[in-house]
Design a protein around this motif. Structure first.
Motif, PDB file in Angstrom:
ATOM      1  N   ALA A  47      65.098 -21.749  -3.506  1.00  0.00           N
ATOM      2  CA  ALA A  47      66.880 -21.013  -2.765  1.00  0.00           C
ATOM      3  C   ALA A  47      67.497 -22.230  -1.482  1.00  0.00           C
ATOM      4  CB  ALA A  47      66.438 -20.074  -2.155  1.00  0.00           C
ATOM      5  N   LEU A  48      66.659 -22.856  -0.600  1.00  0.00           N
ATOM      6  CA  LEU A  48      67.515 -24.379   0.015  1.00  0.00           C
ATOM      7  C   LEU A  48      68.111 -25.402  -0.888  1.00  0.00           C
ATOM      8  CD1 LEU A  48      65.283 -24.852   3.180  1.00  0.00           C
ATOM      9  CD2 LEU A  48      67.470 -22.380   2.843  1.00  0.00           C
ATOM     10  N   MET A  51      70.689 -24.502  -3.642  1.00  0.00           N
ATOM     11  CA  MET A  51      71.830 -24.099  -2.503  1.00  0.00           C
ATOM     12  C   MET A  51      72.520 -25.538  -1.836  1.00  0.00           C
ATOM     13  SD  MET A  51      73.246 -24.550   0.280  1.00  0.00           S
ATOM     14  CE  MET A  51      71.807 -24.439   1.940  1.00  0.00           C
ATOM     15  N   ILE A  55      75.579 -26.746  -4.482  1.00  0.00           N
ATOM     16  CA  ILE A  55      77.159 -25.914  -3.230  1.00  0.00           C
ATOM     17  C   ILE A  55      78.201 -27.271  -3.617  1.00  0.00           C
ATOM     18  CG2 ILE A  55      76.798 -27.339  -0.937  1.00  0.00           C
ATOM     19  CD1 ILE A  55      77.912 -23.590  -1.704  1.00  0.00           C
ATOM     20  N   ASN A  63      86.933 -24.009   0.466  1.00  0.00           N
ATOM     21  CA  ASN A  63      86.117 -22.948   0.935  1.00  0.00           C
ATOM     22  C   ASN A  63      85.037 -23.132   0.262  1.00  0.00           C
ATOM     23  OD1 ASN A  63      84.903 -20.882   2.176  1.00  0.00           O
ATOM     24  ND2 ASN A  63      85.829 -19.591   0.688  1.00  0.00           N
ATOM     25  N   ILE A  64      83.182 -23.406   0.630  1.00  0.00           N
ATOM     26  CA  ILE A  64      82.583 -23.673   0.284  1.00  0.00           C
ATOM     27  C   ILE A  64      82.297 -22.366  -1.273  1.00  0.00           C
ATOM     28  CG2 ILE A  64      80.526 -24.271   1.362  1.00  0.00           C
ATOM     29  CD1 ILE A  64      79.493 -21.537   2.210  1.00  0.00           C
ATOM     30  N   SER A  65      81.809 -23.228  -2.426  1.00  0.00           N
ATOM     31  CA  SER A  65      81.473 -22.229  -3.898  1.00  0.00           C
ATOM     32  C   SER A  65      81.024 -22.976  -4.523  1.00  0.00           C
ATOM     33  CB  SER A  65      82.970 -22.561  -3.764  1.00  0.00           C
ATOM     34  OG  SER A  65      83.366 -22.320  -5.337  1.00  0.00           O
ATOM     35  N   ASP A  66      80.533 -21.832  -5.781  1.00  0.00           N
ATOM     36  CA  ASP A  66      79.683 -22.062  -6.288  1.00  0.00           C
ATOM     37  C   ASP A  66      80.247 -23.280  -7.764  1.00  0.00           C
ATOM     38  OD1 ASP A  66      77.682 -20.822  -4.788  1.00  0.00           O
ATOM     39  OD2 ASP A  66      77.383 -19.209  -6.423  1.00  0.00           O
ATOM     40  N   GLU A  71      84.970 -18.081  -5.314  1.00  0.00           N
ATOM     41  CA  GLU A  71      85.636 -16.926  -5.808  1.00  0.00           C
ATOM     42  C   GLU A  71      87.392 -15.817  -6.107  1.00  0.00           C
ATOM     43  OE1 GLU A  71      83.008 -14.076  -5.089  1.00  0.00           O
ATOM     44  OE2 GLU A  71      81.279 -14.397  -6.194  1.00  0.00           O
ATOM     45  N   MET A  93      84.731 -16.004   6.296  1.00  0.00           N
ATOM     46  CA  MET A  93      84.318 -14.675   5.759  1.00  0.00           C
ATOM     47  C   MET A  93      83.810 -13.963   6.697  1.00  0.00           C
ATOM     48  SD  MET A  93      79.800 -16.669   5.074  1.00  0.00           S
ATOM     49  CE  MET A  93      79.930 -17.852   4.093  1.00  0.00           C
TER      50      MET A  93
ATOM     51  N   PHE B   3      79.492 -13.259   1.474  1.00  0.00           N
ATOM     52  CA  PHE B   3      79.358 -14.212   0.946  1.00  0.00           C
ATOM     53  C   PHE B   3      80.302 -14.574  -0.277  1.00  0.00           C
ATOM     54  CE2 PHE B   3      75.336 -12.784   2.908  1.00  0.00           C
ATOM     55  CZ  PHE B   3      75.700 -13.945   3.709  1.00  0.00           C
ATOM     56  N   SER B   4      81.346 -15.327  -0.322  1.00  0.00           N
ATOM     57  CA  SER B   4      82.477 -15.991  -1.823  1.00  0.00           C
ATOM     58  C   SER B   4      81.200 -16.292  -2.156  1.00  0.00           C
ATOM     59  CB  SER B   4      83.157 -16.515  -0.798  1.00  0.00           C
ATOM     60  OG  SER B   4      82.898 -17.808  -0.638  1.00  0.00           O
ATOM     61  N   SER B   5      79.809 -17.567  -2.469  1.00  0.00           N
ATOM     62  CA  SER B   5      78.498 -18.423  -2.748  1.00  0.00           C
ATOM     63  C   SER B   5      77.630 -17.380  -2.652  1.00  0.00           C
ATOM     64  CB  SER B   5      78.650 -19.527  -2.594  1.00  0.00           C
ATOM     65  OG  SER B   5      77.955 -19.773  -2.431  1.00  0.00           O
ATOM     66  N   LYS B   6      77.280 -17.092  -4.130  1.00  0.00           N
ATOM     67  CA  LYS B   6      75.562 -17.033  -4.487  1.00  0.00           C
ATOM     68  C   LYS B   6      74.731 -17.420  -4.365  1.00  0.00           C
ATOM     69  CE  LYS B   6      75.065 -12.728  -7.154  1.00  0.00           C
ATOM     70  NZ  LYS B   6      75.698 -11.865  -5.906  1.00  0.00           N
ATOM     71  N   LEU B   7      74.820 -18.936  -4.073  1.00  0.00           N
ATOM     72  CA  LEU B   7      74.067 -19.632  -3.485  1.00  0.00           C
ATOM     73  C   LEU B   7      73.726 -19.432  -1.846  1.00  0.00           C
ATOM     74  CD1 LEU B   7      74.836 -23.473  -5.217  1.00  0.00           C
ATOM     75  CD2 LEU B   7      73.183 -21.516  -6.290  1.00  0.00           C
ATOM     76  N   ILE B   8      74.829 -19.403  -1.366  1.00  0.00           N
ATOM     77  CA  ILE B   8      74.398 -19.231  -0.172  1.00  0.00           C
ATOM     78  C   ILE B   8      74.122 -18.198  -0.175  1.00  0.00           C
ATOM     79  CG2 ILE B   8      76.184 -19.355   1.908  1.00  0.00           C
ATOM     80  CD1 ILE B   8      76.078 -22.037   1.294  1.00  0.00           C
ATOM     81  N   GLU B  10      71.596 -16.624  -1.268  1.00  0.00           N
ATOM     82  CA  GLU B  10      70.484 -16.589  -1.310  1.00  0.00           C
ATOM     83  C   GLU B  10      69.350 -17.623  -0.652  1.00  0.00           C
ATOM     84  OE1 GLU B  10      69.559 -18.253  -5.960  1.00  0.00           O
ATOM     85  OE2 GLU B  10      70.819 -16.409  -6.379  1.00  0.00           O
ATOM     86  N   ALA B  11      70.441 -18.447   0.086  1.00  0.00           N
ATOM     87  CA  ALA B  11      69.282 -19.560   1.258  1.00  0.00           C
ATOM     88  C   ALA B  11      69.415 -18.676   2.614  1.00  0.00           C
ATOM     89  CB  ALA B  11      70.302 -20.703   0.771  1.00  0.00           C
ATOM     90  N   VAL B  30      71.935 -21.999   7.673  1.00  0.00           N
ATOM     91  CA  VAL B  30      72.946 -22.744   6.119  1.00  0.00           C
ATOM     92  C   VAL B  30      73.692 -23.600   6.045  1.00  0.00           C
ATOM     93  CG1 VAL B  30      73.507 -21.355   3.959  1.00  0.00           C
ATOM     94  CG2 VAL B  30      71.145 -20.470   4.913  1.00  0.00           C
TER      95      VAL B  30
END
Lengths: 202, 202
Positions: A47-48, A51, A55, A63-66, A71, A93, B3-8, B10-11, B30
């Protein structure tokens, strides 16, 4: 601390390198993982790594984003003419958690701080100016900490935008809900009287 | 939390599944990793997976170990006739940290506790009896918590060993160094008077 195992020692050091985690806490976490199935540690590690590799930084608001665009920026139902300017992704957040804001964001990545060697060029200010220049943004809400550095940053940005048709506002400062007057600091209490609001019966 | 991110997300959930780590702390950890190079997260993840895959239980004393036999049991300069019986590997580390013990260990893996459904068969008691039966062990030091469960466990083991030529002792109980008499509980203070020691000029 005396570890009878090199493997344990390395894992403890790994955990202890994280902020706010000391050797004793690290050992507790490692022994927890030892007591679980191998799969648990593997899933945790995956998971780490997933991520950190996946990321991205949103190309619009930082902003952080996938994905390339986060989003919030990708959401057409939000008000793209209202931009909330914040220091960090943590602030995004926190504001999202309130559920009160339907606009979009701009993450500066810090505030101007000559003492710490952070100048305007180190922050995402140029990209904010470019976003404003496109003409779609009507208002910037400065949700920045009320410190000298924060106020300097707000002043710098508003100066840069003086020639543009954009309203600049800051978040309200005053007594917290549930806060008691007698314990409020003088500056906050003084400002909250100067910036008093008309009383409305809801 | 939003969280605006699924990856974040999950971590964060991965970290928050560890004991004593809540969602807010997990998020802080994280975001710390996000702020570091990719390598940092990879090394962290690798240390954990390597540890969990490589860690073994010592076949002699049930301590955690990198090899079949742990460092303590493999050390010939230690006194193999003196065995300290403890509940958990954490206790081994605590005693090793004192630097006062030159014998070897036996990790029970818990104490007898009918309430929690832990019986003698769930602990490493049979293997302890086997070790004693080999005849090399002269003394067992019971370094077990002074609780009802701990005392029951000591009683059970000493009963099992009644026919063997082995001395069973428990660690001393009394007032801590630096502890003040008036704050000690009645039981400890009472016992410390009953088990008083002859004073020696050092």
């Amino acid at each position: 601390m005396n570890f009878s195992s090199k493997l344990i020692e390395e894992a403890v050091n790994a955990f202890a390198s994280l902020p706010g985690i000391g050797k004793k806490t690290a050992l507790r976490l490692v022994l927890h993982l030892v007591g679980q199935e191998e799969e648990v540690s593997e899933n945790f590690a995956n998971a780490l790594v997933k991520m950190r590799k996946g990321i991205k930084e949103c190309t619009v608001c930082h902003n952080i984003s996938d994905d390339e665009i986060c989003e919030v920026c990708a959401n057409k139902s939000r008000d793209h003419s209202l931009v909330c300017v914040v220091e960090s992704i943590r602030d995004v957040m926190a504001i999202e958690d309130t559920g009160q804001f339907r606009g979009i964001y701009h993450v500066l990545g810090g505030v101007i701080s000559p003492i710490e060697g952070v100048g305007p060029a180190d922050l995402n200010i140029t990209s904010l100016i470019h976003r404003v220049q496109k003409g779609e943004i009507k208002e910037l809400i400065m949700a920045i900490s009320p410190t000298i550095e924060g106020d300097t940053t707000i002043f710098f940005i508003s100066k840069q935008l003086a020639d543009h048709q954009v309203k600049v506002s800051t978040i309200a400062r005053g007594i917290s809900f549930g806060g008691e007057l007698e314990y409020a600091d003088e500056l906050t209490l003084g400002r909250s009287i100067v910036s008093r609001l008309p009383y409305r019966v809801r």
